[in-house]
Design a protein around this motif. Sequence first.
Motif, PDB file in Angstrom:
ATOM      1  N   PHE A 134     -26.826 -30.919 -19.077  1.00 56.07           N
ATOM      2  CA  PHE A 134     -25.552 -30.885 -18.379  1.00 56.07           C
ATOM      3  C   PHE A 134     -24.889 -32.254 -18.269  1.00 56.07           C
ATOM      4  N   LEU A 135     -25.733 -33.341 -18.238  1.00 55.10           N
ATOM      5  CA  LEU A 135     -25.180 -34.669 -18.000  1.00 55.10           C
ATOM      6  C   LEU A 135     -25.181 -35.559 -19.240  1.00 55.10           C
ATOM      7  N   ARG A 136     -26.261 -35.514 -20.008  1.00 51.54           N
ATOM      8  CA  ARG A 136     -26.399 -36.377 -21.192  1.00 51.54           C
ATOM      9  C   ARG A 136     -26.900 -35.548 -22.370  1.00 51.54           C
ATOM     10  N   PRO A 137     -26.069 -34.644 -22.897  1.00 51.94           N
ATOM     11  CA  PRO A 137     -26.554 -33.759 -23.968  1.00 51.94           C
ATOM     12  C   PRO A 137     -27.011 -34.521 -25.206  1.00 51.94           C
ATOM     13  N   HIS A 138     -26.483 -35.756 -25.405  1.00 53.64           N
ATOM     14  CA  HIS A 138     -26.906 -36.523 -26.583  1.00 53.64           C
ATOM     15  C   HIS A 138     -28.327 -37.044 -26.436  1.00 53.64           C
ATOM     16  N   TYR A 139     -28.930 -36.925 -25.235  1.00 50.37           N
ATOM     17  CA  TYR A 139     -30.313 -37.343 -25.033  1.00 50.37           C
ATOM     18  C   TYR A 139     -31.319 -36.237 -25.330  1.00 50.37           C
ATOM     19  N   LEU A 140     -30.829 -35.023 -25.566  1.00 51.00           N
ATOM     20  CA  LEU A 140     -31.746 -33.908 -25.774  1.00 51.00           C
ATOM     21  C   LEU A 140     -32.729 -34.119 -26.926  1.00 51.00           C
ATOM     22  N   PRO A 141     -32.330 -34.752 -28.059  1.00 52.32           N
ATOM     23  CA  PRO A 141     -33.309 -34.940 -29.132  1.00 52.32           C
ATOM     24  C   PRO A 141     -34.559 -35.700 -28.693  1.00 52.32           C
ATOM     25  N   ALA A 142     -34.448 -36.553 -27.656  1.00 53.21           N
ATOM     26  CA  ALA A 142     -35.615 -37.321 -27.198  1.00 53.21           C
ATOM     27  C   ALA A 142     -36.732 -36.419 -26.686  1.00 53.21           C
ATOM     28  N   PHE A 143     -36.377 -35.180 -26.281  1.00 48.83           N
ATOM     29  CA  PHE A 143     -37.373 -34.265 -25.727  1.00 48.83           C
ATOM     30  C   PHE A 143     -38.242 -33.639 -26.813  1.00 48.83           C
ATOM     31  N   ARG A 144     -37.900 -33.858 -28.081  1.00 52.12           N
ATOM     32  CA  ARG A 144     -38.721 -33.251 -29.119  1.00 52.12           C
ATOM     33  C   ARG A 144     -40.137 -33.800 -29.104  1.00 52.12           C
ATOM     34  N   ARG A 145     -40.292 -35.077 -28.678  1.00 44.62           N
ATOM     35  CA  ARG A 145     -41.641 -35.667 -28.609  1.00 44.62           C
ATOM     36  C   ARG A 145     -42.514 -34.964 -27.590  1.00 44.62           C
ATOM     37  N   LEU A 146     -41.865 -34.337 -26.580  1.00 47.00           N
ATOM     38  CA  LEU A 146     -42.649 -33.638 -25.562  1.00 47.00           C
ATOM     39  C   LEU A 146     -42.995 -32.220 -25.978  1.00 47.00           C
ATOM     40  N   ALA A 147     -42.357 -31.735 -27.058  1.00 50.19           N
ATOM     41  CA  ALA A 147     -42.586 -30.370 -27.540  1.00 50.19           C
ATOM     42  C   ALA A 147     -42.483 -29.367 -26.393  1.00 50.19           C
ATOM     43  N   PRO A 148     -41.301 -29.262 -25.762  1.00 50.01           N
ATOM     44  CA  PRO A 148     -41.161 -28.341 -24.628  1.00 50.01           C
ATOM     45  C   PRO A 148     -41.544 -26.916 -25.022  1.00 50.01           C
ATOM     46  N   SER A 149     -42.225 -26.248 -24.150  1.00 48.54           N
ATOM     47  CA  SER A 149     -42.685 -24.887 -24.418  1.00 48.54           C
ATOM     48  C   SER A 149     -41.608 -23.878 -24.050  1.00 48.54           C
ATOM     49  N   GLN A 150     -41.865 -22.625 -24.429  1.00 51.04           N
ATOM     50  CA  GLN A 150     -40.966 -21.549 -24.030  1.00 51.04           C
ATOM     51  C   GLN A 150     -40.926 -21.411 -22.509  1.00 51.04           C
ATOM     52  N   PHE A 151     -42.051 -21.693 -21.865  1.00 50.90           N
ATOM     53  CA  PHE A 151     -42.105 -21.615 -20.408  1.00 50.90           C
ATOM     54  C   PHE A 151     -41.155 -22.636 -19.785  1.00 50.90           C
ATOM     55  N   ALA A 152     -41.166 -23.861 -20.311  1.00 53.74           N
ATOM     56  CA  ALA A 152     -40.286 -24.898 -19.782  1.00 53.74           C
ATOM     57  C   ALA A 152     -38.819 -24.535 -20.010  1.00 53.74           C
ATOM     58  N   ALA A 153     -38.514 -23.987 -21.185  1.00 55.87           N
ATOM     59  CA  ALA A 153     -37.133 -23.603 -21.481  1.00 55.87           C
ATOM     60  C   ALA A 153     -36.666 -22.489 -20.539  1.00 55.87           C
ATOM     61  N   ALA A 154     -37.560 -21.511 -20.301  1.00 58.71           N
ATOM     62  CA  ALA A 154     -37.201 -20.420 -19.406  1.00 58.71           C
ATOM     63  C   ALA A 154     -36.994 -20.928 -17.982  1.00 58.71           C
TER      64      ALA A 154
END
Length: 548
Positions: A59-79
């Motif tokens: 919502f605030l810094r959408p251009h920072y979203l690629p940085a989260f790939r290193r954390l490999a967010p799970s489906q649980f986190a997305a939900a």
Amino acid sequence: MRPPLDLHTLLRLRLPPRHPLHRLLHSHTPNDRPPPPPQHPPPHDPELWIAKALASAAFLRPHYLPAFRRLAPSQFAAAAALRHAPCASSALQLFSSLHSFPLAIPPSAHSYRYVISLMCQSGRQVDALQLFDRMTDQSGYLPNARFLSFLAGSCASAGLLDAAAALLSKASQFGCSIEAYAYNKLMGSFIGRGRVQDAVALFEGWIQGAVYSPDVWSFNVVIKGVCQLGDVQKALELVERMHQFGCSPDTVTHNILVNGLCRVKEVSKGREVLRRLQRDGVCTPNVVTYTSVISGYCKAGRIEDAVAVYDDMVACGTAPNVVTYNVLINGYGKAGNMGSAVAVYQQMILRRCPPDVVTFSSLIDGYCRCSQLDDAMRIWTEMAQCQIQPNAHTFSIMIHTFCKQNRAAEALRFLKELNMRTDIAPQAFIYNPVIDVLCKAGKVDEANTVLMEMEGKGCHPDKYTYTILIVGHCMKGRIAEAITFFHKMVETGCTPDSITVNSFISCLLKSGMASEVDHIMRIASGGTSSSWRDPSPITRRVDISVAV
């Protein structure tokens, strides 16, 4: 290039003071540090933290979203992140951000269901259906029976009946066993919107396709629909078919059938059904069954037969209700037998059945039919003493009666009282008699005033209103205003009929304005524009005598 965002930097995102997302990532300690972890961290605590961070970044810094790939967010986190969205639109935006490039987290069934539910609750059923198709076709998630029923019901409530029917028709394809309740409710929605044939077609198709097993309610819904169309034969066929599905007609079924027969003036057959119920004892007729037959006889003018059914009902121990009494009072009133109508009213009071506005309106109507206006006014006063407000129909009865007796002053008094009521939306048929009696008395200016009051209440004149005004102004010799009303009538989409056109042409010919006749006829036939300018000085005269 913007440096990659690590988690430490993410925690230091600077937000405006009192921003609603402040609490999401920050805890205001003196040193601006994250709070210490609890002694007993809850399950999935890291996942929940990532979910908050994902929502904040999206919502605030959408251009920072690629940085989260290193954390490999799970489906649980997305939900879990979706639950931090402040509204349905934000949830849909976040859903798209999380499950598309660059993160491309595979959406879970829970994520789909959550966002679809939000879309439905926000009135965005079309978006919900698109997401549902994506869930089933692209992601391969199948809905359960409860969710499919919810989505179909939401679409039906939004008026998307065909979409709801398509969803329920796919139940077996999805491996769902939907309860008959959902199908019955949808068929009721089709019938409620006047699509009876579509409801019957769905019913037949679902039965043939073994989509569901109908119950008694299913048949009652469809039988009621075909009875509304007057197809009593089809209703009888459906009653016969009930046994094929292990169903037996209940009291509601018979009530619908009896009412349908009476509506198509087959009252004798309706009474025969009633007698069969009394004789067989399988289903006990109730007050609705008896009242339907009584009403049928009253409408047919067979008041003695109606009273016989009423006496039979009382003898069998079934207590009449306010509808039963109202039907009898109305029947006696239309027959001009006000003595019997009052007797029924008094019996109603003795049996402690409170009268309603229909009761008083029926008594007033009966007295007005008998030209007993003093008695009608007495009932009007009694109604006020019972703290029952007259409705539009009650006002209409009084206004029409006073106008028929050329008592314009009394009619205007009731019309004024009606105009003061904010809970009644007056119709043109209430104003028309007043305008008519004023025009016939030559009081066209007062008639014009009533027209303005009428339009001020948001009530649009109909063809009768315009015809009365056109003829009334012609009789007064105000031809130019009559022509103006005719053009206004056409311009507002109110098509003049032959009575209007012929009356107006007769007035024009008698006033020596034959040149206007062809123009009026072309406009009436739709052959030319309705815009009009005074073509002749003669139309400016306001004192042309016209004998109509």
